[in-house]
Enzyme design. Structure first.
Site, PDB file in Angstrom:
ATOM      1  N   TYR A   1      91.731  79.232 -88.673  1.00  0.00           N
ATOM      2  CA  TYR A   1      92.787  79.003 -87.539  1.00  0.00           C
ATOM      3  C   TYR A   1      93.142  80.433 -87.483  1.00  0.00           C
ATOM      4  O   TYR A   1      93.712  81.079 -88.424  1.00  0.00           O
ATOM      5  CB  TYR A   1      93.724  78.146 -87.993  1.00  0.00           C
ATOM      6  CG  TYR A   1      94.898  78.049 -87.145  1.00  0.00           C
ATOM      7  CD1 TYR A   1      94.927  77.219 -85.962  1.00  0.00           C
ATOM      8  CD2 TYR A   1      96.046  78.838 -87.301  1.00  0.00           C
ATOM      9  CE1 TYR A   1      95.911  77.207 -85.490  1.00  0.00           C
ATOM     10  CE2 TYR A   1      97.008  78.723 -86.573  1.00  0.00           C
ATOM     11  CZ  TYR A   1      97.163  77.883 -85.585  1.00  0.00           C
ATOM     12  OH  TYR A   1      98.096  77.800 -84.881  1.00  0.00           O
TER      13      TYR A   1
ATOM     14  N   TRP B   1      95.013  83.552 -84.395  1.00  0.00           N
ATOM     15  CA  TRP B   1      94.662  84.185 -83.102  1.00  0.00           C
ATOM     16  C   TRP B   1      93.791  85.385 -83.349  1.00  0.00           C
ATOM     17  O   TRP B   1      94.294  86.516 -83.150  1.00  0.00           O
ATOM     18  CB  TRP B   1      96.277  84.540 -82.516  1.00  0.00           C
ATOM     19  CG  TRP B   1      97.143  83.601 -82.187  1.00  0.00           C
ATOM     20  CD1 TRP B   1      97.405  82.353 -82.995  1.00  0.00           C
ATOM     21  CD2 TRP B   1      97.460  83.192 -80.764  1.00  0.00           C
ATOM     22  NE1 TRP B   1      98.286  81.448 -82.146  1.00  0.00           N
ATOM     23  CE2 TRP B   1      98.357  82.033 -80.950  1.00  0.00           C
ATOM     24  CE3 TRP B   1      97.368  83.905 -79.564  1.00  0.00           C
ATOM     25  CZ2 TRP B   1      98.775  81.611 -79.736  1.00  0.00           C
ATOM     26  CZ3 TRP B   1      98.114  83.170 -78.510  1.00  0.00           C
ATOM     27  CH2 TRP B   1      98.773  82.146 -78.594  1.00  0.00           C
TER      28      TRP B   1
END
Length: 761
Positions: free
Chosen positions: A107, A109
């Site tokens: 997980y 960005w």
């Protein structure tokens, strides 16, 4: 000769100016009315500082030791040797323990590029070799969408598809903002963004003279230039306020009984709760005021306004990142239904406006460019924020969205893109859990705190060093991301790394489907172009798009959420247990969860100002101004928001005076979970009782005490699920103490870099 290279990142679209192989500038897209200043920081990606420059393997792991992650040194190895090790571990763990023992949560960005998207490529590979354990939902928003899927049938209302902002501009009379509605958080968008439109809509709202009420502990959760009534609420008590407003509407007989009967189920059960017939406590303005700190007169006034004017409520994602975070989202839905505002232009409730750049701004009706992860090979997952629980408790049961499941026995973690030592809560607990797997692989451009605690580290390129596409369902553009410079060090693109692993695992043909990088970009773009053409929207063919640098996508304007359902609920049923909006849940009644009742309810969160000690403050850990999460932490935009090399802990002057804290002074924040240093900033735009410490400082604990010196708030936050139903993170349910710091501090970033240099020497 200077080359002009079209590109994009999570902060928007821009042109990179390149001289030879050196980036000399960044220019925003001319069409963007409010470009983010963070785009100037992307030049730092090209610097070797903090980059993973070659494949590395932890020396202790080579000797067969799990212990030492984070303190052991690394040995550089050739790419082929590193890839053989990773492929060998995937094969070993799948054979000896089963594929569920491979955790590929990954997980974070990572690059906004939709092809070189590290988590998607990792999951595509593992699905071809038997599967993996993944995650559901996100740290940003989990409790909210879980409850909305149950009571609304889907989570579109918190994914950007509630009423569009242009509808609010044109039709709302009263706008009630719970939490933030700020261009600060709307700088970013997962997958990239064409243009930033929130600020323009807010300026239209400001110019329209609408009544705007900000309900937040922080005045700057709306821009300074936006006129509003500021109601500084106690953190984690928004549910009580929403219930108090609803109770006043009900007591005055102003509820929309016709809407409740046609469009909701279980309403009578919830109304009985509001009247106090189930617990002996009527949910009145006076009751709510005692919990949330908002004057009772304000609450009664807003209750009258919500039935006399077209009213829109917005709730930021931050509200549900708390213990019982499902309840404010559900209570706001109940209030909007009670007032009869749902399905009307500019009326009702929406979630997450401003939490990302495209929320409510661009409602794309096309297909976002994406690389397919393939068919999921096994059904194994955890709620995203339950990583430490999983690692510490293999085989233990957990509940999620009405199901009971068991945690797998994870032997291998493969993290590609992202940094759980930023995102996760109670980082000291995570460190203990992180010691349990046999092998941890981290694939990332940067030597993050997570990479430092890996066994095998693979250097990936940044988006500047490869070709890709940007775009998502909330962007008005698909953007060409041209390669600007050659790879830094020995880094390779995510696709090339996974393609090489696929070859070693015998699935290369299925993984790459005979396409190279540009072949995949053409294929992905063609899928989006065909979907747009089906709606009568013409996107240019690939070569023209690639040269121009962007293409417009089909958009919907003046969107009113649930308008068709309101008009004919029988013909347009929702995907809920009743086909209508659920205000009293038969499913939750049957589950009988102590922390998620069958109707929207007030539940004390456990750590809040209503039960705080005399010297405790409520910690709010929000997104910073100058970076996204932990990305580009040492770049100029991020450094501009630090003081003395640390994060700023903002607090009301009265709280500082009571503790002998001066503006600009080093301070220590602590609780039973940990302690960190920050720099005090006194600010009357923060409500008394609250301290604000932004997320994203690179985790830098020191010595036997574990004191974190960079200002990472997640050494303090609670690693506990929002409830047994939603299992979202509860970062905003957190009490701390704060005091002047007299000890030696040192420069946190310099210390991190010195430690990293020693580990990788």
């Amino acid at each position: 000769m200077i080359r002009r290279v079209p590109h994009a990142s999570h902060w928007g679209s821009y042109t990179v100016l390149v001289d030879g192989d050196r980036i000399i500038g960044v220019e925003p897209l001319p069409q963007d009315p409010a470009p983010s200043p963070i785009i100037q920081s992307v030049m730092d990606w090209a610097k070797p500082d903090r980059r993973v420059l070659r494949p590395m393997v932890r020396k202790g792991w080579l000797a067969g030791q799990r212990e030492g992650r984070g303190s052991d040194g690394f040995s550089a190895v050739p790419w082929d040797e590193a890839l053989d090790m990773v492929a060998g571990e995937i094969t070993r763990v799948a054979r000896d323990h089963g594929n569920a023992s491979i955790f590929a949560g990954s997980y974070g960005w990572t690059s906004c590029g939709r092809f070189h998207h590290a988590p998607s490529l990792l999951k595509r590979l593992l699905n071809l070799v038997g599967g993996y354990t993944g995650h559901v939902d996100t740290y940003s928003i989990a409790a909210g969408p879980v409850i909305l899927r149950h009571v609304l049938g889907d989570d579109a209302a918190c994914g950007g598809y509630a009423n569009s902002l242009d509808s609010i501009v044109d039709h709302s009379e009263t706008l009630v903002v719970f939490g933030a509605l700020s261009p600060r958080t709307a700088q970013t968008e997962a997958g990239g963004l064409g243009t930033h439109g929130l600020e323009g809509h807010l300026r239209q709202i400001a110019a329209s003279g609408k009544r705007v009420i900000l309900i937040s502990p922080l005045r700057d959760d709306l821009p300074d230039w936006m006129p509003c009534e500021w109601w500084p609420i106690r953190p984690n008590t928004d549910t009580a306020l929403l219930l108090g407003i609803a109770g006043e509407i009900l007591a005055a007989g102003r509820e929309d009984r016709a809407f409740l009967e046609r469009c909701t189920s279980g309403a009578d059960r919830w109304l009985a709760y509001l009247r106090g017939q189930t617990d002996g406590v009527a949910k009145t303005a006076d009751w709510a005021a005692g919990l949330c700190g908002v004057p009772a007169g304000h609450i009664r006034d807003l209750a009258a306004a919500m039935t006399a004017t077209r009213t829109m409520m917005t709730l930021s994602w931050s509200l549900q990142r708390a213990r019982h975070g499902e309840q404010p989202y559900w209570a706001a839905l109940g209030l909007a239904a009670l007032a009869g505002q749902i399905g009307l232009p500019g009326g009702g409730v929406g979630y997450g406006y401003g939490s990302l750049g495209g929320m409510g701004v661009h409602l794309s009706t096309g297909k976002s460019p994406a690389i397919s992860q393939g068919a999921k090979a096994i059904d194994s997952f955890i709620p995203v924020a339950r990583i430490a629980d999983m690692l510490l408790n293999p085989g233990a049961e957990f509940t999620y969205s009405g199901e009971t499941r068991s945690y797998p026995d994870v032997r291998m973690v493969y993290w590609a893109g992202g940094n759980p030592y930023h995102h996760h809560q109670d980082l000291n607990r995570l460190q203990a859990a992180w010691a349990r797997p046999d092998t941890i692989v981290v694939q990332d451009p940067m030597f993050t705190a997570t990479a430092r605690r890996a066994d095998i580290v693979l250097p990936a390129t940044t988006s500047l060093e490869r070709n890709d596409l940007a775009g998502n369902k909330r962007s008005d553009l698909v953007v060409a991301m041209h390669k600007a410079i050659e790879p830094v060090g020995q880094s390779r693109s995510d696709f090339d790394i996974f393609n090489a692993l696929a070859g070693r695992l015998g699935v290369a043909a299925a993984f790459n489907e005979g396409r190279d990088e540009m072949g995949w970009l053409r294929h992905i773009y063609a899928e989006s172009r065909a979907a747009a053409a089906a709606q009568g929207h013409e996107m240019p063919e690939f070569d023209s798009f690639w040269q121009r640098g962007f293409a417009e996508v089909p958009l919907k304007h003046q969107h009113t959420y649930l308008a068709k359902f309101r008009a004919d609920p029988a013909a347009r049923p929702l995907a809920t247990e009743s086909g209508r909006i659920v205000l009293g849940s038969e499913t939750l009644d049957r589950l009988a969860l102590d922390d998620c009742p069958a109707v929207p309810s007030w539940l004390p969160p456990g750590e809040w100002l209503g039960e705080a000690g005399p010297d405790e403050l409520h910690l709010m850990s929000h997104q910073p101004n100058g970076r996204l999460h932990s990305q580009l932490e040492t770049a100029a935009a991020s450094l501009a928001d630090k003081r003395a090399g640390r994060e700023q802990a903002r607090m009301h002057p009265s709280e500082a005076t009571a503790r002998g804290i001066a503006d600009g002074q080093p301070v220590r924040l602590w609780n039973a979970r940990g302690a960190c240093l920050a720099t005090a900033t006194l600010c009357d735009r923060v409500a008394p009782g609250v301290v604000v410490l932004p997320t994203g400082a690179w985790f830098t604990p020191q010595g036997n005490s574990g004191l974190e010196i960079a200002g990472n708030p997640n050494v303090l936050t609670r690693d506990i699920g929002s409830s047994g139903f939603g299992q979202g993170c509860s970062a905003h349910t957190c009490l701390v103490r704060i005091e002047p710091w007299q000890g030696k501090a040192g420069d946190a970033m310099a210390i991190y870099d010195a430690e990293l240099a020693a580990l990788t020497a």
